[in-house]
Design an enzyme around this catalytic site. Structure first.
Site, PDB file in Angstrom:
ATOM      1  CE  LYS A  78       0.086   3.081   3.930  1.00 14.02           C
ATOM      2  NZ  LYS A  78       0.901   2.097   3.169  1.00 14.02           N
ATOM      3  CG  ASP A  99      -2.413   0.794   2.134  1.00 14.29           C
ATOM      4  OD1 ASP A  99      -1.267   0.360   2.004  1.00 14.29           O
ATOM      5  OD2 ASP A  99      -3.152   0.449   3.079  1.00 14.29           O
TER       6      ASP A  99
HETATM    7  O1  2IT Z   1       2.350  -0.206   1.775  1.00 12.05           O
HETATM    8  C1  2IT Z   1       2.828   0.224   0.698  1.00 12.05           C
HETATM    9  O2  2IT Z   1       4.036   0.117   0.436  1.00 12.05           O
HETATM   10  C2  2IT Z   1       1.921   0.869  -0.251  1.00 12.05           C
HETATM   11  N1  2IT Z   1       0.735   0.971   0.020  1.00 12.05           N
HETATM   12  C3  2IT Z   1       2.438   1.427  -1.545  1.00 12.05           C
HETATM   13  C4  2IT Z   1       2.878   2.819  -1.356  1.00 12.05           C
HETATM   14  C5  2IT Z   1       3.256   3.567  -2.606  1.00 12.05           C
HETATM   15  O3  2IT Z   1       3.577   4.749  -2.457  1.00 12.05           O
HETATM   16  O4  2IT Z   1       3.252   3.007  -3.697  1.00 12.05           O
END
Ligand code: 2IT
Length: 450
Positions: A128, A168
């Site tokens: 993240k 996100d």
């Molecule tokens: O919280 C999540 O699963 C996302 N923001 C998507 C992450 C992604 O790599 O598609």
């Protein structure tokens, strides 16, 4: 207190070491609730010390992002990428732009992402990132310059077999486009090491809808399995006005639900006779908000600038799907939700319900689904985007949606089977934690102490 002394000691250690990281500590504590149950049956896991290791990110990058605003003044933000766990695949997870962003929030999200990605069945580790940058009120030029400044540092750490970011909160298709453009300029490579890309440059059809639709596919499985029913005529409240909420509203409505309450960051609207979903969908797409505009068109709908009023409607409600952000529902809200007759709560956001409220839902018989299972459709379709990029082809919307439905059904089944095995068939949080953990555990054991 956990039954396992091992977990108590570990939790104390984490709390002492990261005392200011409230969100991260909540995520670890919530996970340990389930590990306590697992360790009773499998005490041999303690000796592997995988749990000691899994709660630490493998690596964290924190860097300066200087950029020039429209007034020609230099601004500085802090950027992060948390590479949490790569046991089962390259780090994968979104980027968040919000003024609240800090290491605690990104560590909690990276930790959750590790188990969520494991549940999808696809080979993706957890990561993240983001910045304490507030996109609200910024011009398009400012957003582009900020994204380019961010990528000029981030590009060192990402790649299709290394780390694949996505969007996100506060980070949509536009931001992905600017970031990916800069990545390509810096590396001279078109490798797809970002997902949520535009369709014209390697994005997947269905990625925009995937999280919101996936939440509803998961909820449908719950309704069918536990109550032998469907969304038809159910009264549903969905918080949030971003991509997840809007597509959850659209899908639940198309499956026959009556959407009686929605919110944005400024307020909420409620109408027990059902809201005008088409209107909400269109206004929120343009402005990212819906409550005030909706109330102007439909003055008879209840409108409040206190978003918490959504949980305290005093109207009968069947299903709640919080799809805004972390920390939306506390114990007090949970009690009002119970009083309104709600029987099922499905997290569309990441950790919108705090730990006392989750425990209360479990004790009071409200069937609770955690975000790491229910909202995994977004990252699952990101995984499908990576597959399409690697194969240099694109699937149709129908192909992707069919795969998404299969994945969500499969995630529900994994969580439900485990919860049954441990004699708590409605405890999907436990099912999700244990099922997500076991795959990562197996990989970490086989890969040795690294
Ligand atoms: O919280 C999540 O699963 C996302 N923001 C998507 C992450 C992604 O790599 O598609």
């Amino acid at each position: 207190m956990y039954k396992s002394e091992y977990l108590n000691c570990l939790l104390e250690k984490v709390k002492k070491q990261y005392q200011n990281e409230i969100e991260f500590i909540q995520a670890v504590e919530e996970f340990f609730d389930s590990m306590d149950i697992l360790l009773e049956k499998h005490p041999e896991i303690v000796d592997t010390q995988v749990i000691d290791r899994i709660i630490y990110p493998e690596r964290v990058f924190e860097f300066r992002i200087p950029w020039v605003n429209d007034q020609n003044k230099i601004e500085v933000n802090t950027g992060y990428r948390v590479q949490f766990n790569s046991a089962i695949g390259p780090y994968k997870g979104g980027m968040r732009f919000d003024k609240s962003v800090n290491l605690s929030i990104l560590k909690f999200l990276g930790f959750e992402q590790t188990f969520k990605n494991s549940l999808t069945g696809l080979p993706m580790g957890g990561g993240k990132g983001g910045a304490d940058f507030d996109p609200i009120g910024k011009s398009d030029g400012e957003i582009m310059r900020f994204c380019q400044a961010f990528m000029s540092e981030l590009y060192h750490f990402i790649g299709p077999d290394m780390d694949v970011p996505a969007g996100d909160l506060g980070f949509g298709a536009r931001e992905v486009g600017y970031m990916y453009g800069m990545l390509k300029k810096l590396t001279h490579l078109h490798q797809g090491s970002f997902t949520g890309k535009g369709i014209s440059f390697g994005g997947s059809l269905g990625r925009t809808e995937a999280t919101g639709y996936g939440v509803c596919y998961f909820a449908e499985e719950m309704l069918k399995t536990y109550l032998n029913t469907s969304f038809k005529d159910k009264k549903v409240i969905i918080s949030g006005c971003g991509k997840v909420a809007r597509y959850a509203i659209k899908k639940a409505w198309s499956l026959g639900a009556k959407i009686i309450g929605v919110s944005d960051r400024y307020g909420c609207i409620i109408d027990e006779n059902g809201l005008d979903v088409d209107y909400i969908f269109n206004i929120s797409a343009n402005t990212g908000c819906c409550s005030k505009e909706y109330h102007e068109k439909y003055p008879t709908a209840f409108y409040s600038t206190n978003v918490k009023d959504l949980w305290n409607t005093k109207h009968q409600v069947d299903i709640i799907m919080p799809c805004a952000t972390q920390g939306e529902i506390n114990l007090e809200d949970a009690k009002s939700i119970k009083e309104n007759g709600c029987f099922m709560l499905v997290e569309g956001a990441n950790m919108p319900v705090d730990l006392p409220a989750i425990r209360y839902f479990n004790e009071s018989g409200i069937i609770f689904a955690p975000g790491k299972a229910a909202n995994a459709g977004g990252v699952a379709v990101s995984g499908l985007e990576m597959s399409q990029n690697a194969m240099h082809l694109s699937w149709t919307f129908e192909e992707v949606d069919e795969k998404l439905q299969g994945i969500m059904k499969d995630i529900f089944k994994k969580c439900y089977e485990i919860s049954k095995e441990y004699n708590q068939p409605k405890n999907l949080a436990m099912g999700a934690n244990i099922a997500g953990f076991l795959k990562v555990f197996d990989a970490m054991k086989q890969e040795g102490v690294i």
